[in-house]
Scaffold this motif. Structure first.
Motif, mmCIF file in Angstrom:
data_model
loop_
_atom_site.group_PDB
_atom_site.id
_atom_site.type_symbol
_atom_site.label_atom_id
_atom_site.label_comp_id
_atom_site.label_asym_id
_atom_site.label_seq_id
_atom_site.Cartn_x
_atom_site.Cartn_y
_atom_site.Cartn_z
ATOM 1 N N GLU B 211 0.822 -1.203 0.000
ATOM 2 C CA GLU B 211 0.000 0.000 0.000
ATOM 3 C C GLU B 211 0.858 1.256 0.000
ATOM 4 O O GLU B 211 0.546 2.245 -0.652
ATOM 5 C CB GLU B 211 -0.914 -0.010 1.237
ATOM 6 C CG GLU B 211 -1.899 1.138 1.239
ATOM 7 C CD GLU B 211 -2.709 1.179 2.524
ATOM 8 O OE1 GLU B 211 -2.831 0.143 3.194
ATOM 9 O OE2 GLU B 211 -3.201 2.268 2.844
ATOM 10 N N LEU B 212 1.972 1.204 0.736
ATOM 11 C CA LEU B 212 2.726 2.429 0.997
ATOM 12 C C LEU B 212 3.965 2.591 0.130
ATOM 13 O O LEU B 212 4.277 3.708 -0.309
ATOM 14 C CB LEU B 212 3.135 2.436 2.480
ATOM 15 C CG LEU B 212 3.911 3.655 2.960
ATOM 16 C CD1 LEU B 212 3.034 4.901 2.892
ATOM 17 C CD2 LEU B 212 4.408 3.438 4.379
ATOM 18 N N CYS B 213 4.680 1.496 -0.139
ATOM 19 C CA CYS B 213 6.045 1.648 -0.631
ATOM 20 C C CYS B 213 6.117 1.585 -2.153
ATOM 21 O O CYS B 213 5.296 0.962 -2.807
ATOM 22 C CB CYS B 213 6.941 0.571 -0.035
ATOM 23 S SG CYS B 213 6.876 0.596 1.755
ATOM 24 N N ASP B 214 7.160 2.235 -2.706
ATOM 25 C CA ASP B 214 7.356 2.164 -4.146
ATOM 26 C C ASP B 214 8.460 1.187 -4.513
ATOM 27 O O ASP B 214 8.487 0.658 -5.612
ATOM 28 C CB ASP B 214 7.633 3.564 -4.721
ATOM 29 C CG ASP B 214 8.579 4.355 -3.846
ATOM 30 O OD1 ASP B 214 9.690 3.871 -3.598
ATOM 31 O OD2 ASP B 214 8.177 5.453 -3.375
ATOM 32 N N THR B 215 9.397 0.973 -3.582
ATOM 33 C CA THR B 215 10.528 0.096 -3.880
ATOM 34 C C THR B 215 10.681 -0.876 -2.714
ATOM 35 O O THR B 215 10.394 -0.528 -1.572
ATOM 36 C CB THR B 215 11.829 0.912 -4.019
ATOM 37 O OG1 THR B 215 11.536 2.114 -4.706
ATOM 38 C CG2 THR B 215 12.905 0.136 -4.732
ATOM 39 N N ILE B 216 11.109 -2.093 -2.999
ATOM 40 C CA ILE B 216 11.243 -3.092 -1.930
ATOM 41 C C ILE B 216 12.606 -3.765 -2.032
ATOM 42 O O ILE B 216 12.991 -4.226 -3.113
ATOM 43 C CB ILE B 216 10.143 -4.173 -2.026
ATOM 44 C CG1 ILE B 216 8.749 -3.525 -1.954
ATOM 45 C CG2 ILE B 216 10.294 -5.210 -0.907
ATOM 46 C CD1 ILE B 216 7.618 -4.473 -2.248
ATOM 47 N N THR B 217 13.334 -3.797 -0.888
ATOM 48 C CA THR B 217 14.586 -4.542 -0.837
ATOM 49 C C THR B 217 14.381 -5.735 0.075
ATOM 50 O O THR B 217 13.863 -5.602 1.182
ATOM 51 C CB THR B 217 15.742 -3.662 -0.326
ATOM 52 O OG1 THR B 217 16.041 -2.681 -1.306
ATOM 53 C CG2 THR B 217 16.985 -4.494 -0.058
ATOM 54 N N VAL B 218 14.779 -6.912 -0.417
ATOM 55 C CA VAL B 218 14.612 -8.139 0.354
ATOM 56 C C VAL B 218 15.968 -8.580 0.885
ATOM 57 O O VAL B 218 16.969 -8.541 0.159
ATOM 58 C CB VAL B 218 14.008 -9.271 -0.514
ATOM 59 C CG1 VAL B 218 13.780 -10.526 0.331
ATOM 60 C CG2 VAL B 218 12.702 -8.820 -1.143
ATOM 61 N N ASP B 226 17.572 -8.881 -3.291
ATOM 62 C CA ASP B 226 17.167 -8.179 -4.503
ATOM 63 C C ASP B 226 16.425 -6.911 -4.127
ATOM 64 O O ASP B 226 15.886 -6.801 -3.032
ATOM 65 C CB ASP B 226 16.249 -9.079 -5.342
ATOM 66 C CG ASP B 226 16.246 -8.669 -6.812
ATOM 67 O OD1 ASP B 226 16.985 -7.709 -7.152
ATOM 68 O OD2 ASP B 226 15.512 -9.296 -7.589
ATOM 69 N N THR B 227 16.415 -5.971 -5.060
ATOM 70 C CA THR B 227 15.574 -4.798 -4.903
ATOM 71 C C THR B 227 14.600 -4.773 -6.074
ATOM 72 O O THR B 227 15.019 -4.923 -7.218
ATOM 73 C CB THR B 227 16.408 -3.508 -4.902
ATOM 74 O OG1 THR B 227 17.295 -3.563 -3.795
ATOM 75 C CG2 THR B 227 15.527 -2.283 -4.764
ATOM 76 N N VAL B 228 13.312 -4.654 -5.760
ATOM 77 C CA VAL B 228 12.311 -4.728 -6.825
ATOM 78 C C VAL B 228 11.361 -3.542 -6.732
ATOM 79 O O VAL B 228 11.227 -2.899 -5.689
ATOM 80 C CB VAL B 228 11.488 -6.032 -6.732
ATOM 81 C CG1 VAL B 228 12.339 -7.229 -7.092
ATOM 82 C CG2 VAL B 228 10.869 -6.187 -5.360
ATOM 83 N N ASP B 229 10.712 -3.273 -7.831
ATOM 84 C CA ASP B 229 9.690 -2.241 -7.906
ATOM 85 C C ASP B 229 8.405 -2.819 -7.307
ATOM 86 O O ASP B 229 8.002 -3.919 -7.683
ATOM 87 C CB ASP B 229 9.477 -1.906 -9.389
ATOM 88 C CG ASP B 229 9.078 -0.474 -9.543
ATOM 89 O OD1 ASP B 229 8.392 0.042 -8.631
ATOM 90 O OD2 ASP B 229 9.455 0.133 -10.563
ATOM 91 N N ALA B 230 7.796 -2.096 -6.384
ATOM 92 C CA ALA B 230 6.634 -2.654 -5.694
ATOM 93 C C ALA B 230 5.502 -2.987 -6.660
ATOM 94 O O ALA B 230 4.735 -3.922 -6.446
ATOM 95 C CB ALA B 230 6.141 -1.688 -4.623
ATOM 96 N N SER B 231 5.399 -2.211 -7.751
ATOM 97 C CA SER B 231 4.287 -2.436 -8.669
ATOM 98 C C SER B 231 4.515 -3.667 -9.542
ATOM 99 O O SER B 231 3.613 -4.102 -10.236
ATOM 100 C CB SER B 231 4.100 -1.198 -9.548
ATOM 101 O OG SER B 231 5.320 -0.918 -10.198
ATOM 102 N N ARG B 232 5.737 -4.204 -9.497
ATOM 103 C CA ARG B 232 6.008 -5.326 -10.388
ATOM 104 C C ARG B 232 6.299 -6.618 -9.653
ATOM 105 O O ARG B 232 7.000 -7.474 -10.155
ATOM 106 C CB ARG B 232 7.210 -4.987 -11.300
ATOM 107 C CG ARG B 232 6.893 -3.878 -12.255
ATOM 108 C CD ARG B 232 7.739 -3.914 -13.499
ATOM 109 N NE ARG B 232 7.681 -2.600 -14.111
ATOM 110 C CZ ARG B 232 8.678 -1.742 -14.098
ATOM 111 N NH1 ARG B 232 9.833 -2.069 -13.563
ATOM 112 N NH2 ARG B 232 8.543 -0.547 -14.664
ATOM 113 N N THR B 233 5.806 -6.707 -8.429
ATOM 114 C CA THR B 233 6.048 -7.958 -7.705
ATOM 115 C C THR B 233 4.780 -8.345 -6.955
ATOM 116 O O THR B 233 3.774 -7.633 -7.006
ATOM 117 C CB THR B 233 7.236 -7.813 -6.737
ATOM 118 O OG1 THR B 233 7.526 -9.085 -6.178
ATOM 119 C CG2 THR B 233 6.926 -6.850 -5.600
#
Lengths: 362, 509
Positions: B211-218, B226-233
């Motif tokens: 809901e909140l984030c634009d980028t995600i690092t795992v 990995d770092t991914v775009d929130a809209s593409r995962t």
């Protein structure tokens, strides 16, 4: 810095380090707070024998024992209380109250001494129960609780008798309190003291209860997790200070043939001073009875020697006060020195690895 | 609209941090752009907290690059990081309760008037300005005491803004917040993004992350994944990245014939902590209690063991009710609890090894009511030997030992009581790999001998490798139960991150 898990609070270091196994056995046995105070006692005794007139006289030991008897009695359960990390400031007030109860029941109401003494002990036990309940079950800090009850019990004692003193005790009993063992000059109360010391030594050092007290003083949470009934142990220690203080009050009333509300005023500070001088850690968890006995004797010898010298009571208080502060500071200072030796100061070159265990003296 | 500046606010690469022999972070990487809300996700122990502590100046890093606003930095204290413009907002902020909201915001750097007097009016005006900008309605004059955790967090954020922080790190800020409060916090976070600040958001709740984030690092096992775009995962993809690894042979659970019921917990409830907890543990069985840190697992076993009270429910051992709130009764009934925190709960570290091992069996060691050090050492020696406690002597203090050896002492202490149920909370936290394997072998052996074992662990492989049955706790409730065959990292993680409200919405409760 790299090994935060090895870092311990100052008080833990202060309590733990003297038993470190990196030292030879003689160091661990003799360089302890207990043996330091025993050595100090020997020195003071020698000094007094040599330079204080009449200190080596025949009556000195007799009056020394009679004078310190209440101190010695109360110091024993006080040691237990302080080992659990608590304190009981109301002991002198319980002592005063118990002597007043003796006076009223025996002198005013004509009750025989044993019956009056039994009721005085019961009063002491009740006082201890009040302290113990508030500390162990209501979980209030003992400092606050016993400052309150110190005033409360003293107030009751003074309120019961006003400013009068009851002195008309049964002479058989007052002379018994001062009697000697056979033909010697050693007072009979010594037997009671030796018996009490034996009981408390066993209780502290050779029972599961005693082990539990040390655990509580070190780490109350861990004690609880091990199944130690923390509240009951704490209640028991306060019951013991209560009943023993009452016994000391009975002895005091009979020895001086005197029952007054202000008997034994201020004695709690001497008791606590003796216990802490004897190497018992104010934070709890550490202490042994032989040190406490030496601490009591040290205070007794200093007072008696200085009194023979004609020194005023004020100066004696000053000396005891200084010794007390020194005994509270000493463990922390010692721990600080040890830590500095163990952990060399931050290296100026960045080549040194920050491994604290490597600096441990062998 | 302004074009996004290309330079990241925060850039970490190859950051390493070890504590003694334990490597908490082997390859920390994070790139936070200004005007971005960046989620940092991973299992417990994945290294998120260590990474954050390096960024906030609490721990110096052992290796790697750390650039803040394009500059190489070496923070040696949290104060330095704060001055540079990094603010961390914790799950439960620590405010000065007796001071006003304004005084808390300006703690230590109050604006002064002539004569070194504090300019109260200027402070209040500034605080009001910040609150208006954040769109929250808080009285700056009221004392901090009694504010909700959500409001306390807002004050921390206001403090960060008044310091003009360029990077805000929020460490599980929503864990203690209600739905409305979460929405308000998100609105504030978005307004920070608008202002071009970088925000790092740590959360276990995937719905909030999306809901909140634009980028995600795992992160996983102390390293960057990995770092991914929130809209593409998707949630599923994230879970796979978080747990994606094989269950190694480190966990040698041998199959055992499961015997009779030893422990039965029925509808155990403690208001506000956990509720309606029911489960059983049978002889020879290892039951794993999985879940996220703070889900209430330790609290449940502490209540079962009687260290903590509970409000409702019942604990039964061998069919007999165990008196609540009394560890002594639990021990008598055959329970043993090796707690989470060895140094605070498991051992009296200032006491000797021998005394610690004998601590829970003192009553049995007495003769005529007396106990001696010799008796304690006689009773402790076989256990110290069996568990291969590496110590010079039983009279040595536990304080000086390594974490692994302390854990062995803590386990030895409870095995000495000859329990029929062993509860063990985080059996291998903070101990080296070799000892870890020893502990696992031991647990498996004990189960083989018919002991019932309840094991809490935050390490998924440990749970999956050791447990015959897995119970998953989330927010004080059991949200999943899996047999050994059914239990997979994905399934457990899914149950551990599911929220109670969500379950109710789906009609599962």
């Amino acid at each position: 810095m790299s090994s935060t898990a090895q870092q311990t609070p100052l008080q833990a270091a202060a309590s733990a380090a003297p038993r470190s196994h990196h030292r030879p056995w003689w160091f661990r046995t003799f360089v302890t707070a207990e043996f330091l105070i025993i050595a100090l006692l020997a020195l003071v005794w020698m000094w007094a024998t040599v330079s204080v007139d009449n200190f080596d006289g025949p009556l000195t030991v007799r009056y020394l024992i009679l004078d310190i008897a209440p101190l010695m009695m109360i110091a024993l359960p006080m040691t237990l209380v302080i080992i659990t990390g608590q304190i009981d400031l109301s002991v002198a007030s319980i002592m005063g109250l118990s002597s007043v109860v003796m006076g009223i029941l025996h002198v005013q109401l004509g009750m025989p001494v044993p019956a009056a003494a039994a009721l005085a002990l019961l009063v002491g036990l009740t006082c201890g129960a009040v302290n113990g309940f508030l500390v162990a079950y209501v979980r209030l800090p003992s400092l606050a609780v016993t400052i309150g009850t110190m005033a409360l019990f003293r107030g009751i004692a003074v309120g019961l008798l006003g400013t009068t003193a009851l002195t008309d005790f049964d002479p058989d009993w007052t002379s018994l309190a001062q009697s000697s063992l056979g033909e010697t000059r050693i007072p009979a109360i010594s037997l009671v003291l030796v018996a009490m010391i034996a009981v408390f030594a066993v209780l502290m050092h050779a029972t599961p209860f005693g082990r539990g007290l040390y655990d509580i003083g070190h780490n109350e949470q861990a004690a609880r997790f091990s199944g130690v009934n923390v509240a009951r142990c704490q209640l028991t220690t306060f019951l013991l200070t209560g009943v023993v203080s009452a016994a000391a009050g009975i002895f005091y009333a009979l020895r001086y043939g005197n029952s007054r509300g202000d008997n034994a005023m201020g004695l709690e500070l001497e008791v606590i001073a003796a216990v802490l001088l004897g190497g018992v850690l104010i934070f709890g968890g550490r202490g042994a009875l032989h040190g406490v006995i030496a601490g009591v004797l040290l205070i007794g010898v200093i007072s008696s020697a200085l009194r023979l010298e004609g020194v005023t009571v004020n100066l004696i208080s000053i000396i005891i006060g200084v010794l007390l502060i020194a005994s509270v500071i000493a463990p922390s200072v010692a721990a600080g020195i040890r830590n500095r030796r163990r952990r060399p100061p931050p290296p100026t070159t960045d080549a040194a690895e920050g491994d604290p265990m490597k600096g441990t003296p062998q | 609209m302004e074009p996004r500046p290309a330079e990241p606010v925060l850039e970490l690469d190859g950051v390493r941090k070890s504590f003694g022999s334990v490597t908490a972070l082997s390859d920390g990487r994070l790139r936070v752009m200004p005007g971005s809300i960046h989620a940092l996700v991973g299992e417990n122990g994945a290294g998120k907290s260590t990474l954050i502590k390096v960024v906030s100046g609490l721990h110096p890093r052992d290796a790697g690059t750390f650039r803040f606003r394009g500059q190489d930095v070496h923070f040696t204290s949290t104060a330095e990081a704060k001055d540079a413009g990094i603010a961390v907002i914790y799950q439960e902020p620590t405010l000065f309760g007796d001071l006003s909201v304004t005084e808390n915001i300006f703690m230590g750097r109050q604006p002064l008037r002539w004569g070194r007097r504090i300019d109260t009016q200027a402070m209040i005006t500034e605080a009001e300005r910040i609150f208006a900008r954040l769109g929250v309605d808080l009285d700056p004059r009221r004392p901090a005491q009694g504010l909700s955790i959500a409001d306390q967090q807002i004050i921390e954020i206001a403090k960060a803004i008044s310091l003009d922080a360029h990077l805000l790190i929020m460490d599980e800020p929503t864990a203690a917040l209600s739905g409305v409060e979460v929405q308000r916090l998100f609105a504030v976070a978005r307004s920070l993004r608008q202002e071009g600040r970088g925000v790092v958001f740590i959360s276990h709740r995937f719905d909030e992350v999306f809901e909140l984030c634009d980028t995600i690092t795992v992160m996983r096992d102390g390293a960057y994944v990995d770092t991914v775009d929130a809209s593409r995962t998707s949630r599923e993809e994230l879970i796979t990245m978080m747990v994606g690894r094989e269950v190694s042979e480190l966990y040698p659970k041998t199959p055992v014939e499961v015997g009779e019921e030893v422990l039965q917990v029925q509808q155990l409830t403690r208001a506000g902590i956990f509720s309606d907890i029911s489960f059983t543990v049978r002889a020879g069985e290892i039951v794993g209690l999985a879940g996220l840190v703070g889900a209430g697992r330790s609290e449940i076993v502490r209540a079962v063991f009687g260290v903590d009270p509970y409000d409702e429910g019942a604990v039964t051992m061998h069919g007999r009710r165990v008196q609540p709130g009394r560890p002594q009764a639990a021990i008598r009934a055959g329970m043993a609890l090796v707690p989470e925190d060895r140094r605070q709960q498991g051992l009296v570290v200032e006491a000797s090894v021998g005394r610690n091992i004998a601590a829970a069996i003192r009553g049995q060691l007495t003769r005529f009511g007396l106990i001696t050090a010799a008796a304690e050492h006689r009773a402790a020696a076989p256990w110290a030997q069996k568990l291969q406690v590496k110590t010079g002597a039983l009279s040595m203090e536990a304080l000086t030992m390594s974490g692994g050896n302390q854990q062995k002492v803590a386990i030895a202490k409870w095995l000495a009581t000859d329990p029929s149920l062993l509860i063990i909370d985080e059996p291998t936290r903070g101990i080296d790999v070799g000892t870890k394997a020893e502990v696992h072998r031991l647990l498996s052996e004990l189960a083989g001998q018919g002991m019932a074992i309840l094991m809490i662990s935050s390490e998924l492989p440990e749970i999956l490798g050791m447990a015959d049955r897995v119970l998953v706790v989330s927010e004080g409730r059991i949200t999943g139960e899996f047999s050994r065959a059914e239990a997979s990292a994905e399934a457990v993680m899914d149950a551990a991150t599911s929220r109670h409200e969500q379950l109710r919405r789906e009609g599962a409760l």
